[in-house]
Motif scaffolding. Structure first.
Motif, PDB file in Angstrom:
ATOM      1  N   THR A 306       0.659  -0.997   0.089  1.00  9.86           N
ATOM      2  CA  THR A 306      -0.069  -0.028  -0.115  1.00  9.86           C
ATOM      3  C   THR A 306       0.827   1.192   0.179  1.00  9.86           C
ATOM      4  O   THR A 306       2.054   1.214   0.271  1.00  9.86           O
ATOM      5  CB  THR A 306      -1.008  -0.106   1.292  1.00  9.86           C
ATOM      6  N   LYS A 414      -6.863 -10.255   3.578  1.00  8.26           N
ATOM      7  CA  LYS A 414      -5.666  -9.224   3.640  1.00  8.26           C
ATOM      8  C   LYS A 414      -4.297 -10.131   3.821  1.00  8.26           C
ATOM      9  O   LYS A 414      -4.191 -10.994   4.741  1.00  8.26           O
ATOM     10  CB  LYS A 414      -5.803  -8.157   4.736  1.00  8.26           C
ATOM     11  N   ASN A 641     -15.362   2.820  -0.890  1.00  8.30           N
ATOM     12  CA  ASN A 641     -13.679   2.894  -1.067  1.00  8.30           C
ATOM     13  C   ASN A 641     -13.007   3.761  -0.375  1.00  8.30           C
ATOM     14  O   ASN A 641     -11.998   4.102  -0.481  1.00  8.30           O
ATOM     15  CB  ASN A 641     -13.474   3.105  -2.696  1.00  8.30           C
ATOM     16  N   SER A 643     -11.081   5.902   2.239  1.00  7.34           N
ATOM     17  CA  SER A 643     -10.052   5.505   2.985  1.00  7.34           C
ATOM     18  C   SER A 643     -10.382   5.702   4.501  1.00  7.34           C
ATOM     19  O   SER A 643     -10.420   7.137   4.995  1.00  7.34           O
ATOM     20  CB  SER A 643      -8.729   5.935   2.723  1.00  7.34           C
ATOM     21  N   THR A 672     -14.083  -1.617   1.664  1.00  2.44           N
ATOM     22  CA  THR A 672     -12.763  -2.085   1.212  1.00  2.44           C
ATOM     23  C   THR A 672     -11.598  -1.367   1.512  1.00  2.44           C
ATOM     24  O   THR A 672     -10.517  -1.836   1.136  1.00  2.44           O
ATOM     25  CB  THR A 672     -12.952  -1.985  -0.319  1.00  2.44           C
ATOM     26  N   ASN A 673     -11.471  -0.350   2.451  1.00  2.94           N
ATOM     27  CA  ASN A 673     -10.222   0.304   2.600  1.00  2.94           C
ATOM     28  C   ASN A 673     -10.243   0.790   4.045  1.00  2.94           C
ATOM     29  O   ASN A 673     -10.358   2.122   4.512  1.00  2.94           O
ATOM     30  CB  ASN A 673     -10.319   1.567   1.647  1.00  2.94           C
ATOM     31  N   THR A 675      -8.195   0.955   7.684  1.00  5.65           N
ATOM     32  CA  THR A 675      -7.265   0.474   8.379  1.00  5.65           C
ATOM     33  C   THR A 675      -7.166   0.659   9.596  1.00  5.65           C
ATOM     34  O   THR A 675      -7.704   1.804  10.066  1.00  5.65           O
ATOM     35  CB  THR A 675      -5.945   1.576   7.443  1.00  5.65           C
ATOM     36  N   ASP A 717      -7.076  -3.713   7.290  1.00  7.41           N
ATOM     37  CA  ASP A 717      -5.532  -3.792   7.187  1.00  7.41           C
ATOM     38  C   ASP A 717      -5.184  -3.446   8.627  1.00  7.41           C
ATOM     39  O   ASP A 717      -5.531  -2.272   9.180  1.00  7.41           O
ATOM     40  CB  ASP A 717      -4.863  -2.695   6.317  1.00  7.41           C
ATOM     41  N   LYS A 741       0.160   7.338   6.106  1.00  8.89           N
ATOM     42  CA  LYS A 741      -1.181   6.843   5.825  1.00  8.89           C
ATOM     43  C   LYS A 741      -1.978   7.621   5.582  1.00  8.89           C
ATOM     44  O   LYS A 741      -2.335   8.755   6.407  1.00  8.89           O
ATOM     45  CB  LYS A 741      -1.587   5.587   6.830  1.00  8.89           C
ATOM     46  N   TYR A 743      -5.774   9.296   4.542  1.00 11.64           N
ATOM     47  CA  TYR A 743      -7.035   8.840   4.970  1.00 11.64           C
ATOM     48  C   TYR A 743      -8.195   9.945   4.121  1.00 11.64           C
ATOM     49  O   TYR A 743      -7.963  11.126   3.828  1.00 11.64           O
ATOM     50  CB  TYR A 743      -7.267   9.131   6.378  1.00 11.64           C
TER      51      TYR A 743
END
Length: 1296
Positions: A306, A414, A641, A643, A672-673, A675, A717, A741, A743
């Motif tokens: 990623t 994952k 999707n 984040s 799907t995203n 973390t 994740d 990361k 977002y």
């Protein structure tokens, strides 16, 4: 005489049917419908709702049901096997256009006769809109005497085309009739053409539903200008029109940066979105030395990572700890069965096979005007019949298997690894594909007339399929095991294998087997206790399908069910397994099409019943479970999707994440995203010490077993790291190790942890100087020398100072302690009575730590306990950590019996450190100062937010006022940052200091925040204002949509719909959410003593204060054999608080379920106690007849009973009780005995019941028929859950 005319109300929305609709649906069924569809009662309709593909209700503007339609994937012909209906239809009715992919059959159609064709067509149109691949809806009518469903209304069925069965020698009117409704007649396709300038006024409002930005930037006529002024642009606009009005728009751009896409995404299943000419493989090889998870051994490709900035952070992105476990296929391997193996095909180049496109521009079946031919070149999808006119080279390319690629296991979850971090190496460049652009072509290939949907089907696998399946499974990590299992399915009767076909070519394989321990699995997970019919549960042992066919995934599973006797499919995955059983090597790529199932939190008491002990015995190795039933296969799959980054694996954060991917919307919504950023990953540990489990008191449901039974690693994740900085402008967080990361939405659920004794000491000293009026030392902000205040980094922690905040830290610290004892065993600084382990703190965690040290084998004489009680802060309440003097006295007595040295009223003010270890701690008491030699220090003093989180929050500009300041909707001063949990505070303008998150159950807070996110991100809830429903309300999907596939009001995208009228919402006053779940904590104390505290949410009131407050109800205490049990019943006779301290283990989950129950649930508990019939509550609440009360399914029973009006009894009693307190009720309390025998004398003033209240409640109870409602529901519950409640007698059918 004039007849009365009834006017039908306008039709409203179409929604999914629910069980509560059954009585209303049955009222619409007339005699003809009952005979044609074999409907005899409510049980038949309920069976339809549970087993049909799709069931919908049409309501009017008053939400009254006026129509119902249920469809299945096979006709209503009991004599026809559901798997063979195609041959039946083709032979009897010659309707060869009907097949399993494009046809559904009506199993019940009923409507109010006032309405006619408009209602029927509206429901049919809704079904067609729900499934874009559906072309026909059919029904077979066999009752010759009733040719019409509603006599005299032939026009209502005018949308159906009649097809008469043909049989030699039998008149046509004596044979069944097939009625077919076609999509083109009911829901005609829209005309597609290229946009022109005149469409500007139609297109702009459509785009504005998603974003207002374009109009603000380019004006009101930007669409017209784009078309007229830039004809050479690579951008093309397509519109679909209805009645000469543009109702949809598609903006296409042929300028695509394919290289950038290949850098960010894995496009090899799609040939890099190119029509292949050649493939350029990177010259550099990059194979991690420790990785054995390579998906393609020959190509040596690395796994994709990623978007992190440092290589080291990419390696540690998903840190997962696994445990070894037995592979699920061992039992089949043990059988010595070796059928003959067919020869295996040769290996083909993976990417050459993807070149299946044709250069000729084929025609489309839509009406498209003014579109350049190059834009509508659509590939032919491995259509063998069309290869006759191709050259030899093209024929060879087309005969190779398209699915010969390494991404067959795309949805395995994952990828994670426990291996050590590899030193950073230069990553290779991605594979480069060369050829003509093909992105737009792939977007439209499914609509091409070449793509024969009739050949997308499922059939039982044959032995000769092994050759083709070898190609499909070429790059599967466990290819040989799958093939072995495939061959075994022809020898073992309990196994069955099915081939997934497209254009008659295998693209996948599913192997089914029996579900072992069906009753145990259903009892320990949130499922019905029994299947609908015996033998209808199956387990998916292997399921592989190409990701290109993912849009058809649920249909493949639906057709799979049609070919079997099963109604429910299960898939189990041990997410913490290792080796061949690890999730990264499992044999299932269809689990994304299934629904995850939550494990049950509590198990009932089953002592004395061996069968139930087996059912409810916790499994040795927990696993995550997915399930699929036929109704789920009709649900559309919506992907979010955005984040979403969650910082902190606290109970609030875990509950928030779990509610997103396992909540009510999990059937159709996939995130799907997501973390999770946490220092130690998920709070679970394999091979955990028993002492470590004792060391951490249990709060909430997220135990080690529960976490391992929830598929966090599959949907989330998990990033092991510490947040050090928040960049709000770039919308990213920086990690302590240098990673970044990004977002879209940031959720801070950091919680509070035990911190270093010098926590924020420099900042505190600065604040003290400011309070001392030393303002001259501070520079004004306009001075060029001014620098903003910075939070100092946390001080280093010595090696022998332990801070324990989680199970992972407890396990690590105790193992470190054992290693330290072993290391210093023969030195002068070894563990001894003169060099003790010191436990410092005044909290339950400190006492649990002492119990853990004793469990670890540490001698009590080498443990010292320093208790800083009462607190040094004079403003704090001087109440012991148990808030119960009896419990505190017994715990202190236990410490004394164990001969553990205790220092009371002693406080830590420093230590003396040599190298990396503390050798002496400095203590101070009101009279003396003490230097205590210290082998190791377990510190439970200061609890606060993590230093790095505090630093990141303050330096990024988020408002912090003793906690991160949030509003009622968990929003901060940044619209993309949210926060919840003990680390937050409400804005002062809300005056809500008594409703802070720390006063409520963290799971409730996390679930409420998840519901708020769903109102913003769920397209079926887009547009719902936060103030429209309370934070505690559960939103149901069936409440929205004029059609099953339409969104609420606006078709806005997720990204644009995240903020709807934010300024207007913030401008309103909104109530602060309040939650009702109790606060519970269980712990093991020195002795060992087993402790439980259960109380209502809110600020804790000292026990001494509670005893003097009025209207506190009754306090019941038993203390048999020094097993202390305190039960608090409020004025309305419901259980409000429980305190337990026992020498024997007890089921804390059972006692937690007592909260909020009326004492009459337990056979008039209060009266029996007052009559001295109960001397031990531990024994009383463990009686077998109470086991049903502790089952989670019983909670659902209570909800159903309340929905039928029983809840009004509670409201009635509460209102009467309030009248009694306010003096409105003119009843002389002194003349009425309280609760008959239970309350008398001075204690009557503490009780909220008397003879008058009981009489009014009894009259109200009889008026609503309460006894009949409760009796019928209870009888139905016991019959439905007979397996888990065998000790109860079953009621006869007339009582249900």
């Amino acid at each position: 005489m004039v007849s009365r005319v009834f006017r039908a109300l306008p039709l409203g929305r179409v929604r999914l049917a629910v069980p509560e609709d059954v009585p209303a649906i049955l009222g619409l069924v007339n005699e003809s419908m009952s005979l044609n569809f074999r409907i005899d009662g409510t049980s038949d309709i309920m069976h339809l709702l549970e087993n049909c593909v799709l069931s919908i209700c049409q309501v009017d503007i008053n939400d009254t049901i006026v129509g119902f339609l249920a469809v299945k994937d096979h006709p209503l012909q009991p004599s026809v096997n559901p798997a063979a209906w195609e041959d039946f239809i083709w032979s009897k009715f010659k309707s060869i256009e009907l097949n399993s992919r494009n046809t559904l059959f009506i199993h019940l159609l009923c409507w109010n006769p006032i309405y006619a064709r408009e209602l029927v067509d509206n429901m049919l149109k809704s079904i067609f809109m729900h499934d874009s691949y559906l072309q026909y809806i059919a029904v077979i009518r066999t009752i010759i005497e009733h040719p019409l469903l509603v006599p005299g209304q032939s026009r209502s069925e005018a949308s159906f085309r009649r097809v008469q069965a043909m049989e030699r020698g039998i008149p046509g009117d004596q044979l069944p009739t097939l009625l077919i409704a076609e999509r083109g007649e009911v829901s005609p396709k829209l005309k597609i053409r290229r946009a022109v300038e005149e469409d500007n006024d139609d297109i702009v409002p459509i785009i504005e539903q998603h974003s207002l930005r374009l109009r603000q930037l380019y004006g009101d006529f930007y669409v017209s200008e784009l078309i007229s002024r830039h004809p050479e642009s690579e951008r093309a606009l397509l519109v679909c029109e209805h009645k000469e009005i543009a109702v949809g728009v598609m903006c296409l751009n042929t300028e695509i940066n394919f290289e950038e896409l290949e850098e960010s995404f894995d496009l090899s299943p799609f040939a890099g979105l190119k029509r292949l000419d050649k493939i350029v493989q990177s010259e550099e090889k990059f194979v991690p030395e420790t990785s054995n998870l390579s998906l393609l051994e020959e190509a040596k490709e690395p796994q994709k990572e990623t978007s992190f900035t440092s290589a080291a952070s990419r390696e540690t992105k998903s840190r997962v700890t696994w445990i070894f476990d037995e592979d699920e296929f061992t039992k089949f391997k043990e059988q010595d069965i070796h059928p003959p193996r067919p020869s295996q095909p040769g290996q083909y180049s993976q990417m050459e096979i993807l070149n299946f496109f044709q250069d000729e521009p084929p025609e489309m079946e839509y009406d498209i005007v003014n579109i350049e031919p190059d834009l509508i070149k659509v590939p032919k999808f491995f259509y063998d019949k069309l290869s006759d006119g191709l050259d030899d080279k093209a024929k060879i390319r087309r005969t190779e298997s398209f699915y010969d690629n390494k991404y067959l296991d795309k949805d395995i979850g994952k990828k994670s690894s426990e291996f050590p971090v590899v030193p950073p190496a230069k990553p290779p460049g991605p594979i480069r594909y060369h050829g003509a652009s093909n992105a737009f072509l792939l977007e439209l290939f499914a609509m091409h007339h070449d793509y024969d949907e009739r050949d997308v089907r499922v059939r039982p696998a044959e032995l000769y399929d092994a050759v083709s399946l070898g190609d499909v499974l070429e790059n599967s990590l466990r290819k040989q095991e799958i093939l072995d299992l495939f061959h075994d399915s022809f020898e073992i009767q309990t196994l069955s294998s099915f081939a997934l076909l497209s254009q008659n070519q295998p693209i996948g394989l599913v192997i089914l087997g029996p579900l072992d321990d069906t009753t145990t699995i259903r009892a320990q997970y949130e499922l019905e206790s029994e299947p609908y019919k015996y033998g209808t549960d199956a387990a998916i042992l292997a399921g592989i399908m190409s990701p290109v066919m993912e849009p058809h995934g649920r249909w493949y599973l639906r057709d799979l069910i049609r070919h079997t006797r099963y109604t429910t499919l299960f898939y189990a995955c041990r997410l913490f397994a290792k080796g061949d059983a690890s999730p990264s090597r499992h044999l299932m790529s269809l689990s994304s099409q299934m629904r995850p199932v939550s494990p049950r939190q509590f198990f009932p008491i089953v002592k004395g019943n061996k069968d139930l002990e087996v059912i409810f015995r916790p499994m040795s190795t927990p696993f995550a479970l997915w399930t699929l039933e036929r109704p789920l296969t009709s649900m559309p799959k919506v992907y979010v999707n955005n984040s979403i980054v969650v910082v902190g694996a606290s109970r609030t954060g875990l509950s928030f994440i779990e509610s997103l991917f396992m909540g009510p919307s999990a059937q159709y919504l996939s995130f799907t995203n997501i973390t999770l950023v946490s220092e130690h990953g998920l709070p679970t540990v394999p091979d955990c010490l028993k002492a470590a489990e004792i060391c951490v008191p249990r709060d909430g449901r997220f135990t080690d077993r529960y976490i391992k039974s929830v598929p966090f690693y599959y949907y989330v994740d998990v990033l092991s790291g510490v947040m050090a900085k928040i960049d709000r402008k770039k919308k990213c967080i920086h990690l302590k190790d240098g990673g970044i990361k990004f977002y879209d939405e940031l959720v801070l659920a950091c919680g509070q942890q035990f911190q270093h004794p010098d926590y924020l000491k420099e900042s505190t000293d600065t604040g003290t100087d400011v309070k001392a009026s030393k303002f001259c030392d501070r520079l004004p902000m306009d001075d060029i020398r001014y620098q903003p205040d910075r939070v100092p980094p946390p001080p280093e922690l010595p090696d022998n100072v332990m801070l324990i905040n989680s199970l992972f830290e407890a396990n690590s610290c105790l193992r470190k302690l054992l290693a330290l004892i072993k290391e210093t065993k023969h030195s002068d600084s070894c563990l001894s009575e003169d060099n003790k382990i010191v436990v410092y703190g005044d909290c339950v965690e400190a006492y649990s730590c002492i119990a853990a040290l004793l469990e670890l084998g540490i001698s009590a004489r080498t443990i010292a306990f320093v208790e800083p009680f009462p607190p040094e802060d004079d403003t704090k309440m001087r109440v012991n950590c148990f808030n119960n003097e009896t419990v505190d006295e017994r715990v202190q007595l236990s410490l004394k019996k164990l001969k553990i040295q205790v220092y009371r009223r002693t406080y830590l003010y420093g230590w003396w450190q040599k190298d990396d270890r503390v050798e002496t701690i400095r203590l101070i008491s009101p009279l003396t100062a003490l230097h205590l030699p210290c082998f190791a220090l377990f510190y439970y003093g200061l609890r606060a937010i993590d230093v790095y989180a505090f630093k990141a929050i303050n330096e990024c500009g988020l408002v912090y006022d003793g906690g991160l300041v949030v509003g009622p909707n968990f929003d901060t001063n940044d619209p993309h940052v949210f926060a919840a949990g003990p680390c937050v505070r409400y804005s002062r303008k809300l005056y809500a200091n008594n409703r802070l998150h720390k006063y409520y159950t963290s799971e409730d807070v996390g679930e409420a925040m998840a519901r708020m996110f769903l109102r913003k991100l769920d397209p079926f809830m887009t547009g719902v204002n936060e103030t429209d429903s309370s934070s505690g309300e559960v939103m149901q999907r069936s409440s929205f949509g004029s059609s099953l596939s339409a969104f609420k009001e606006s078709h806005a995208s997720v990204a644009s719909g995240i903020r709807l009228s934010a300024s207007a919402i913030k401008g309103r006053w909104q109530p602060v959410p309040k939650f009702d779940s109790p606060l519970a904590q269980t712990a093991t104390l020195p002795g060992p003593l087993y402790y439980l505290i259960l109380r209502r949410p809110g600020p804790e009131i000292p026990m001494a204060v509670q005893l003097v407050l009025p209207h506190q109800g009754h306090t019941l205490i038993t203390d048999k054999n020094e097993n202390y049990f305190r039960l608090q019943i409020n004025a309305l006779h419901t259980i409000e608080a429980i305190t337990c301290l026992s020498k024997k283990k007890f089921s804390s989950e059972t006692f937690i379920l007592l909260y909020g129950r009326h004492e009459s649930y337990f056979n008039n508990l209060l009266a029996r106690f007052e009559l001295n019939l109960i001397d031990d509550f531990y024994d009383f609440f463990n009686k077998p007849w109470m086991s049903a009360l502790y089952q989670e399914a019983f909670q659902d029973l209570l909800v159903k009973i309340k929905e039928h009006g029983i809840d009004t009894v509670h409201d009635f009693m509460k209102s009467k009780y309030n009248e009694l307190l306010d003096g409105v009720l003119e009843t002389n309390l002194n003349s009425s005995s309280c609760c008959a025998v239970t309350c008398s004398g001075d204690r009557s003033k503490e009780c909220g019941q008397n003879a008058a209240l009981r009489h009014e409640a009894a009259v109200f109870w009889r008026s609503i028929g309460g006894e009949q409602i409760v009796g019928s529901h209870l009888a139905a519950y016991l019959r439905r859950n007979n397996v888990t409640n065998p000790q109860y007698a079953l009621a006869r059918n007339e009582f249900i």
